[in-house]
Write an enzyme that holds these catalytic residues in place. Sequence first.
Site, PDB file in Angstrom:
ATOM      1  N   CYS A 148       5.092  -7.244   3.646  1.00 52.71           N
ATOM      2  CA  CYS A 148       6.050  -6.192   3.292  1.00 52.71           C
ATOM      3  C   CYS A 148       7.377  -6.798   2.862  1.00 52.71           C
ATOM      4  O   CYS A 148       7.728  -7.919   3.231  1.00 52.71           O
ATOM      5  CB  CYS A 148       6.263  -5.255   4.484  1.00 52.71           C
ATOM      6  N   GLU A 202       1.521 -10.200  10.372  1.00 50.46           N
ATOM      7  CA  GLU A 202       2.075 -11.512  10.006  1.00 50.46           C
ATOM      8  C   GLU A 202       3.156 -11.920  11.009  1.00 50.46           C
ATOM      9  O   GLU A 202       3.233 -13.059  11.471  1.00 50.46           O
ATOM     10  CB  GLU A 202       2.671 -11.471   8.600  1.00 50.46           C
ATOM     11  N   CYS A 253       8.260  -8.892   6.548  1.00 46.40           N
ATOM     12  CA  CYS A 253       7.506 -10.140   6.752  1.00 46.40           C
ATOM     13  C   CYS A 253       7.752 -11.151   5.635  1.00 46.40           C
ATOM     14  O   CYS A 253       7.708 -12.358   5.884  1.00 46.40           O
ATOM     15  CB  CYS A 253       6.023  -9.837   6.882  1.00 46.40           C
ATOM     16  N   HIS A 264       4.277  -6.192  12.925  1.00 48.81           N
ATOM     17  CA  HIS A 264       3.304  -6.375  11.854  1.00 48.81           C
ATOM     18  C   HIS A 264       2.399  -7.567  12.144  1.00 48.81           C
ATOM     19  O   HIS A 264       2.763  -8.461  12.903  1.00 48.81           O
ATOM     20  CB  HIS A 264       4.028  -6.556  10.506  1.00 48.81           C
TER      21      HIS A 264
HETATM   22  N1  LIG Z   1       1.538  -6.415   5.374  1.00 50.72           N
HETATM   23  C1  LIG Z   1       1.635  -5.491   6.353  1.00 50.72           C
HETATM   24  N2  LIG Z   1       1.312  -5.831   7.635  1.00 50.72           N
HETATM   25  C2  LIG Z   1       1.339  -4.912   8.642  1.00 50.72           C
HETATM   26  O1  LIG Z   1       1.021  -5.256   9.793  1.00 50.72           O
HETATM   27  C3  LIG Z   1       1.736  -3.558   8.346  1.00 50.72           C
HETATM   28  N3  LIG Z   1       1.752  -2.594   9.339  1.00 50.72           N
HETATM   29  C4  LIG Z   1       2.109  -3.256   7.010  1.00 50.72           C
HETATM   30  N4  LIG Z   1       2.560  -2.002   6.724  1.00 50.72           N
HETATM   31  C5  LIG Z   1       3.432  -1.788   5.572  1.00 50.72           C
HETATM   32  C6  LIG Z   1       4.079  -0.392   5.595  1.00 50.72           C
HETATM   33  O2  LIG Z   1       4.931  -0.297   4.465  1.00 50.72           O
HETATM   34  C7  LIG Z   1       4.939  -0.188   6.874  1.00 50.72           C
HETATM   35  O3  LIG Z   1       4.113  -0.179   7.983  1.00 50.72           O
HETATM   36  C8  LIG Z   1       5.672   1.160   6.748  1.00 50.72           C
HETATM   37  O4  LIG Z   1       6.727   0.994   5.830  1.00 50.72           O
HETATM   38  C9  LIG Z   1       6.277   1.610   8.086  1.00 50.72           C
HETATM   39  O5  LIG Z   1       7.230   0.633   8.518  1.00 50.72           O
HETATM   40  P1  LIG Z   1       7.040   0.005  10.003  1.00 50.72           P
HETATM   41  O6  LIG Z   1       5.674  -0.674   9.990  1.00 50.72           O
HETATM   42  O7  LIG Z   1       7.088   1.164  10.956  1.00 50.72           O
HETATM   43  O8  LIG Z   1       8.161  -0.987  10.151  1.00 50.72           O
HETATM   44  N5  LIG Z   1       2.050  -4.217   6.033  1.00 50.72           N
HETATM   45 ZN   LIG Z   2       5.347  -6.768   7.390  1.00 50.94          ZN
END
Ligand SMILES: Nc1nc(=O)c(N)c(NC[C@H](O)[C@H](O)[C@H](O)COP(=O)(O)O)[nH]1
Ligand SMILES: [Zn+2]
Length: 167
Positions: A91, A56, A101, A54
Amino acid sequence: DPNDHMQYMRLALDQAHESPPKPSNFRVGALLVNEDTGTILARGYTLECEGNTHAEQCCLLKFAQAHDLPEERVGEALPPNTVIYTTMEPCNLRLSGNLPCADRIIRTKGKDGEQRIKKVYLGVKEPEKFVGENQGRTKLEENGIECVHIPGLEERILSVATAGHKS
Ligand SMILES: Nc1nc(=O)c(N)c(NC[C@H](O)[C@H](O)[C@H](O)COP(=O)(O)O)[nH]1
Ligand SMILES: [Zn+2]
Protein backbone atom coordinates in the site's frame (compact mmCIF):
# COMPACT_ATOMS: atom_id res chain seq x y z
CA ASP A 1 13.94 -19.61 -11.33
CA PRO A 2 10.21 -19.03 -11.98
CA ASN A 3 9.22 -22.15 -10.05
CA ASP A 4 10.94 -20.84 -6.92
CA HIS A 5 9.00 -17.58 -7.21
CA MET A 6 5.75 -19.52 -7.52
CA GLN A 7 6.64 -21.64 -4.47
CA TYR A 8 7.26 -18.56 -2.34
CA MET A 9 4.08 -16.85 -3.61
CA ARG A 10 2.10 -20.00 -2.72
CA LEU A 11 3.54 -19.83 0.81
CA ALA A 12 2.53 -16.17 0.97
CA LEU A 13 -0.99 -17.16 -0.11
CA ASP A 14 -1.02 -19.79 2.68
CA GLN A 15 -0.34 -16.93 5.08
CA ALA A 16 -3.25 -14.90 3.68
CA HIS A 17 -5.62 -17.73 4.58
CA GLU A 18 -4.73 -17.16 8.27
CA SER A 19 -6.04 -13.60 8.23
CA PRO A 20 -9.43 -12.88 9.86
CA PRO A 21 -11.96 -11.77 7.17
CA LYS A 22 -13.06 -8.10 7.49
CA PRO A 23 -15.04 -5.81 5.17
CA SER A 24 -12.60 -2.93 5.73
CA ASN A 25 -9.37 -4.33 4.28
CA PHE A 26 -7.88 -7.22 2.28
CA ARG A 27 -6.52 -10.56 3.58
CA VAL A 28 -2.92 -10.53 2.40
CA GLY A 29 0.05 -12.79 3.07
CA ALA A 30 3.75 -11.99 2.79
CA LEU A 31 7.18 -13.58 3.10
CA LEU A 32 10.54 -11.94 3.75
CA VAL A 33 13.26 -13.93 1.93
CA ASN A 34 17.05 -13.77 1.68
CA GLU A 35 17.41 -13.95 -2.09
CA ASP A 36 21.08 -15.06 -1.86
CA THR A 37 20.32 -18.16 0.25
CA GLY A 38 16.58 -18.73 -0.30
CA THR A 39 16.05 -18.59 3.47
CA ILE A 40 12.62 -17.45 4.65
CA LEU A 41 13.35 -14.72 7.20
CA ALA A 42 9.74 -14.07 8.28
CA ARG A 43 6.17 -14.76 7.30
CA GLY A 44 3.15 -12.57 8.00
CA TYR A 45 -0.52 -11.97 7.33
CA THR A 46 -2.96 -9.08 7.71
CA LEU A 47 -3.85 -8.44 11.37
CA GLU A 48 -1.39 -11.06 12.66
CA CYS A 49 0.41 -8.58 14.86
CA GLU A 50 -1.14 -6.28 17.47
CA GLY A 51 -3.29 -3.46 16.07
CA ASN A 52 -4.40 -2.78 12.51
CA THR A 53 -1.38 -4.38 10.82
CA HIS A 54 -0.66 -5.31 7.23
CA ALA A 55 0.99 -8.56 6.11
CA GLU A 56 4.21 -6.86 4.94
CA GLN A 57 4.31 -4.80 8.13
CA CYS A 58 3.99 -7.99 10.23
CA CYS A 59 6.97 -9.59 8.45
CA LEU A 60 9.13 -6.55 9.19
CA LEU A 61 7.87 -6.25 12.77
CA LYS A 62 8.46 -9.94 13.57
CA PHE A 63 11.95 -9.95 12.08
CA ALA A 64 12.80 -6.73 13.94
CA GLN A 65 11.50 -8.19 17.22
CA ALA A 66 13.61 -11.33 16.68
CA HIS A 67 16.63 -8.99 16.53
CA ASP A 68 15.61 -6.73 19.43
CA LEU A 69 15.08 -3.79 17.08
CA PRO A 70 12.15 -1.44 16.58
CA GLU A 71 10.48 -2.00 13.18
CA GLU A 72 11.80 1.28 11.80
CA ARG A 73 15.39 -0.01 12.25
CA VAL A 74 14.78 -3.52 10.84
CA GLY A 75 17.09 -2.77 7.89
CA GLU A 76 20.08 -2.97 10.24
CA ALA A 77 19.45 -6.71 10.73
CA LEU A 78 18.32 -7.63 7.19
CA PRO A 79 20.73 -9.29 4.73
CA PRO A 80 21.81 -7.13 1.76
CA ASN A 81 19.66 -8.91 -0.83
CA THR A 82 16.36 -9.21 0.96
CA VAL A 83 13.16 -9.56 -1.07
CA ILE A 84 9.52 -9.58 -0.06
CA TYR A 85 6.83 -11.74 -1.62
CA THR A 86 3.38 -10.30 -1.01
CA THR A 87 0.13 -11.56 -2.45
CA MET A 88 -1.00 -7.95 -2.98
CA GLU A 89 0.92 -4.85 -4.07
CA PRO A 90 2.19 -2.92 -1.00
CA CYS A 91 0.00 0.00 0.00
CA ASN A 92 0.92 3.64 -0.46
CA LEU A 93 -2.08 5.09 1.36
CA ARG A 94 -4.17 3.53 4.12
CA LEU A 95 -7.66 4.64 5.11
CA SER A 96 -6.57 4.22 8.73
CA GLY A 97 -3.79 6.75 8.17
CA ASN A 98 -1.16 4.22 9.37
CA LEU A 99 2.26 4.35 7.72
CA PRO A 100 2.00 2.61 4.32
CA CYS A 101 4.03 -0.52 3.63
CA ALA A 102 5.77 1.04 0.62
CA ASP A 103 7.38 3.51 3.06
CA ARG A 104 8.23 0.72 5.50
CA ILE A 105 9.95 -1.21 2.70
CA ILE A 106 11.80 1.86 1.36
CA ARG A 107 13.24 2.72 4.79
CA THR A 108 14.91 -0.71 5.26
CA LYS A 109 18.48 0.61 5.15
CA GLY A 110 21.58 -0.85 6.79
CA LYS A 111 23.84 1.20 9.07
CA ASP A 112 25.82 2.00 5.90
CA GLY A 113 22.70 3.54 4.37
CA GLU A 114 22.46 0.70 1.84
CA GLN A 115 18.96 -0.44 0.77
CA ARG A 116 18.21 -3.92 2.20
CA ILE A 117 14.88 -4.87 0.60
CA LYS A 118 15.79 -4.60 -3.05
CA LYS A 119 12.86 -6.34 -4.76
CA VAL A 120 9.15 -6.88 -4.22
CA TYR A 121 7.40 -9.82 -5.86
CA LEU A 122 3.65 -9.27 -5.95
CA GLY A 123 0.71 -11.52 -6.77
CA VAL A 124 -1.85 -8.89 -7.75
CA LYS A 125 -2.32 -5.14 -8.05
CA GLU A 126 -4.56 -3.75 -5.31
CA PRO A 127 -8.23 -3.61 -6.39
CA GLU A 128 -9.55 -0.02 -6.42
CA LYS A 129 -11.99 -0.58 -3.58
CA PHE A 130 -10.60 1.50 -0.70
CA VAL A 131 -8.06 4.00 -1.99
CA GLY A 132 -8.60 4.21 -5.74
CA GLU A 133 -5.54 3.38 -7.82
CA ASN A 134 -2.79 2.24 -5.42
CA GLN A 135 0.51 3.99 -6.21
CA GLY A 136 2.56 1.56 -4.08
CA ARG A 137 4.39 -0.03 -7.01
CA THR A 138 5.18 3.39 -8.53
CA LYS A 139 6.50 4.69 -5.20
CA LEU A 140 8.72 1.61 -4.74
CA GLU A 141 10.13 1.84 -8.28
CA GLU A 142 10.76 5.57 -7.87
CA ASN A 143 12.92 4.59 -4.89
CA GLY A 144 14.94 2.04 -6.85
CA ILE A 145 13.09 -1.04 -5.61
CA GLU A 146 12.29 -3.48 -8.40
CA CYS A 147 8.70 -4.76 -8.48
CA VAL A 148 7.94 -8.01 -10.27
CA HIS A 149 4.49 -9.47 -10.80
CA ILE A 150 4.41 -13.26 -10.35
CA PRO A 151 1.48 -14.44 -12.48
CA GLY A 152 -0.72 -17.49 -11.96
CA LEU A 153 -2.44 -17.11 -8.57
CA GLU A 154 -4.51 -13.97 -9.22
CA GLU A 155 -7.96 -15.53 -8.85
CA ARG A 156 -7.07 -17.40 -5.67
CA ILE A 157 -5.32 -14.37 -4.19
CA LEU A 158 -8.30 -12.09 -4.86
CA SER A 159 -10.87 -14.55 -3.54
CA VAL A 160 -8.92 -14.93 -0.29
CA ALA A 161 -8.27 -11.17 -0.08
CA THR A 162 -11.97 -10.25 -0.36
CA ALA A 163 -13.48 -13.09 1.69
CA GLY A 164 -14.66 -10.59 4.34
CA HIS A 165 -16.41 -8.35 1.82
CA LYS A 166 -20.14 -8.71 1.23
CA SER A 167 -20.64 -10.67 -1.97
N1 LIG B 1 -0.72 -4.89 0.52
C1 LIG B 1 -1.65 -4.94 1.51
N2 LIG B 1 -1.42 -5.71 2.61
C2 LIG B 1 -2.35 -5.83 3.60
O1 LIG B 1 -2.12 -6.56 4.58
C3 LIG B 1 -3.60 -5.10 3.48
N3 LIG B 1 -4.57 -5.22 4.45
C4 LIG B 1 -3.77 -4.27 2.34
N4 LIG B 1 -4.90 -3.52 2.25
C5 LIG B 1 -4.90 -2.30 1.45
C6 LIG B 1 -6.15 -1.44 1.72
O2 LIG B 1 -6.04 -0.27 0.92
C7 LIG B 1 -6.23 -1.01 3.21
O3 LIG B 1 -6.44 -2.13 3.99
C8 LIG B 1 -7.41 -0.03 3.36
O4 LIG B 1 -7.01 1.21 2.82
C9 LIG B 1 -7.78 0.19 4.83
O5 LIG B 1 -6.65 0.75 5.52
P1 LIG B 1 -6.13 -0.02 6.85
O6 LIG B 1 -5.72 -1.42 6.38
O7 LIG B 1 -7.29 -0.06 7.80
O8 LIG B 1 -4.94 0.78 7.32
N5 LIG B 1 -2.81 -4.20 1.37
ZN1 LIG C 1 0.28 -2.07 3.64
